[in-house]
Design an enzyme around this catalytic site. Structure first.
Site, PDB file in Angstrom:
ATOM      1  N   SER A  15       0.822  -1.206   0.000  1.00 10.91           N
ATOM      2  CA  SER A  15       0.000   0.000   0.000  1.00 10.91           C
ATOM      3  C   SER A  15       0.868   1.273   0.000  1.00 10.91           C
ATOM      4  O   SER A  15       1.675   1.464  -0.894  1.00 10.91           O
ATOM      5  CB  SER A  15      -0.975  -0.030   1.186  1.00 10.91           C
ATOM      6  OG  SER A  15      -1.961   0.960   1.061  1.00 10.91           O
ATOM      7  N   ASP A  53      -8.764  -2.893  -7.175  1.00 13.70           N
ATOM      8  CA  ASP A  53      -8.170  -2.629  -5.862  1.00 13.70           C
ATOM      9  C   ASP A  53      -9.210  -2.039  -4.912  1.00 13.70           C
ATOM     10  O   ASP A  53      -9.831  -1.007  -5.201  1.00 13.70           O
ATOM     11  CB  ASP A  53      -7.000  -1.655  -6.036  1.00 13.70           C
ATOM     12  CG  ASP A  53      -6.242  -1.397  -4.750  1.00 13.70           C
ATOM     13  OD1 ASP A  53      -6.815  -0.751  -3.846  1.00 13.70           O
ATOM     14  OD2 ASP A  53      -5.086  -1.836  -4.644  1.00 13.70           O
ATOM     15  N   HIS A  79      -6.592  -5.718  -1.610  1.00 18.44           N
ATOM     16  CA  HIS A  79      -5.581  -4.681  -1.412  1.00 18.44           C
ATOM     17  C   HIS A  79      -4.510  -5.249  -0.482  1.00 18.44           C
ATOM     18  O   HIS A  79      -4.798  -5.609   0.651  1.00 18.44           O
ATOM     19  CB  HIS A  79      -6.219  -3.433  -0.789  1.00 18.44           C
ATOM     20  CG  HIS A  79      -5.282  -2.268  -0.655  1.00 18.44           C
ATOM     21  ND1 HIS A  79      -4.822  -1.561  -1.746  1.00 18.44           N
ATOM     22  CD2 HIS A  79      -4.706  -1.689   0.433  1.00 18.44           C
ATOM     23  CE1 HIS A  79      -4.018  -0.588  -1.330  1.00 18.44           C
ATOM     24  NE2 HIS A  79      -3.928  -0.661  -0.017  1.00 18.44           N
TER      25      HIS A  79
END
EC number: 3.1.1.-
Length: 391
Positions: free
Chosen positions: A171, A267, A334
């Site tokens: 991330s 995502d 994610h």
């Protein structure tokens, strides 16, 4: 707060035991404080270090933790009283699994490397660098200094002898891996093989549901608040506005170091915050849909499907390289490389009949190239996890 911290630490330990991940103790980098390399609240940066062994003793993987960003004084003040803004609130042990896993059976290519998890406590993807500290809020915007202090410390602990090295992250940490990729290579020995891996860090300069780009203004605030411009790749900022150089699609055009991108075409963070951010969804039509795609209307699903087209367009520079790798699945997820289950497990996502652990391992060791794009429709891949994954 103390009781909550205690409960959180207990849950971390329990999770480590349940998933079989190795618990690695925290290292506080107290020497960095004198250099001004500190978390938002002025506390020392921290990382977790599991030493390499055998054939991996001179191989290193530096993985940066994710956790969003703070965009202004108010959100950074709020953040500094959490583990994402202060090492005082961080759990003392961290379970290593997935790409950081220490078992040959689940992480065959990297299990015996020196594996480091760098904790994220600056809110700028390790790019901030402002000298002044406002006495009113006592906020330190020093993410870039934190990154360099950690790397320098690891160099002193043996990374200066690295034969192979990977800079990776999840991330916001994966974005940091892209932004610092060439710098990382420049610091390592010239004889070392150095590559970077981004897991869910390819945040695109996408259009939102109103046709604007909320994420551009959002990143603009991050860059301005943290003074990030001077820490972003000069090869990008020399020709574009600094906030645009927070988007990987523009950075990778001039990136010299090989990069492997792991990302979901749908995502889950980007659907919620790039495509349908709350501030542009005035009528709240997307409130339930973006949290559970099963509750979307047909028209909304068509918009979500269109986000994949935006993602593919943004990934064009990665696909144009001969050295880059790509594992783009059609999952609603994610950060997928952090657990053994999704990294290499029997039920983990596959693209081109290949699990991500094998894809990344083959690419790094140059056994084969890997640039695979999954089937095009949402939920078309039966190997996608039923629930979206986050760090």
């Amino acid at each position: 707060m103390g009781r909550l911290k205690q409960i959180w630490s207990s849950l971390i330990v329990l999770a480590v035991v349940v998933i079989g991940a190795r618990a690695v103790p925290i290292t506080y980098l107290e020497s960095a404080v004198a250099k001004g390399a500190v978390c938002l609240d002025g506390s020392a940066p921290a990382y977790h270090f599991d030493k390499g062994s055998g054939s991996g003793v001179n191989n290193w993987i530096v993985h940066m933790e994710g956790g969003g960003w703070c965009t202004d004084i108010a959100t950074c003040v709020q953040r500094k009283s959490t583990m994402k803004g202060s090492s005082k609130f961080m759990n003392k042990d961290f379970g290593f699994s997935g790409i950081l896993g220490g078992k040959q059976s689940t992480n065959p290519d990297f299990y015996n490397w020196n594996r480091i998890k760098v904790r994220y406590c600056d809110g700028s993807s390790f790019t901030g660098d402002i000298e002044a500290v406002d006495p009113a809020n006592k906020l330190f915007f020093r993410g870039a200094r934190v990154w360099r202090a950690v790397i320098d410390d690891l160099m002193a602990k043996g990374m200066s002898n690295a034969q192979n090295a990977i800079l990776s992250g999840c991330s916001a940490g994966a974005l940091a891996a892209i932004l610092h990729c060439d710098q990382f290579k420049s610091i390592l020995p010239k004889t070392a093989k150095v590559k970077c891996v981004s897991d869910a860090g390819f945040f695109i300069h996408g259009k939102d549901i109103n046709g604007g780009s909320y994420i551009e203004s959002y990143y603009g605030k991050v860059v301005a608040t943290h003074g990030s411009a001077k820490s972003l790749p000069a090869s990008c900022t020399s020709s574009m506005k600094p906030e645009l150089c927070f988007f990987p699609q523009y950075v990778v055009k001039t990136l010299q170091t090989p990069l492997f991108v792991i990302n979901a075409a749908f995502d889950s963070w980007q659907i919620k915050n790039v495509l349908a951010p709350t501030s542009v969804d005035k009528s709240k039509d997307w409130k339930t849909c973006k949290l559970d795609l099963k509750k979307c209307t047909a028209a909304q699903l068509q918009t979500v499907q269109g986000y994949r087209d935006q993602m593919l367009a943004a990934l064009a520079p990665v696909r144009a390289t001969t050295t880059g790798g790509l594992f783009l699945d059609s999952c609603h997820a994610h950060c997928q490389g952090g657990s053994a289950a999704t990294w290499s497990g029997d039920k983990g996502p596959q693209v081109g009949n290949t699990k991500m652990a094998k894809a990344v391992g083959d690419w790094f060791n140059e056994r084969s190239t890997f640039q695979n794009v999954d089937c095009s429709l949402l939920n078309c891949n039966p190997t996608c996890p039923a629930v979206s994954t986050d760090e």
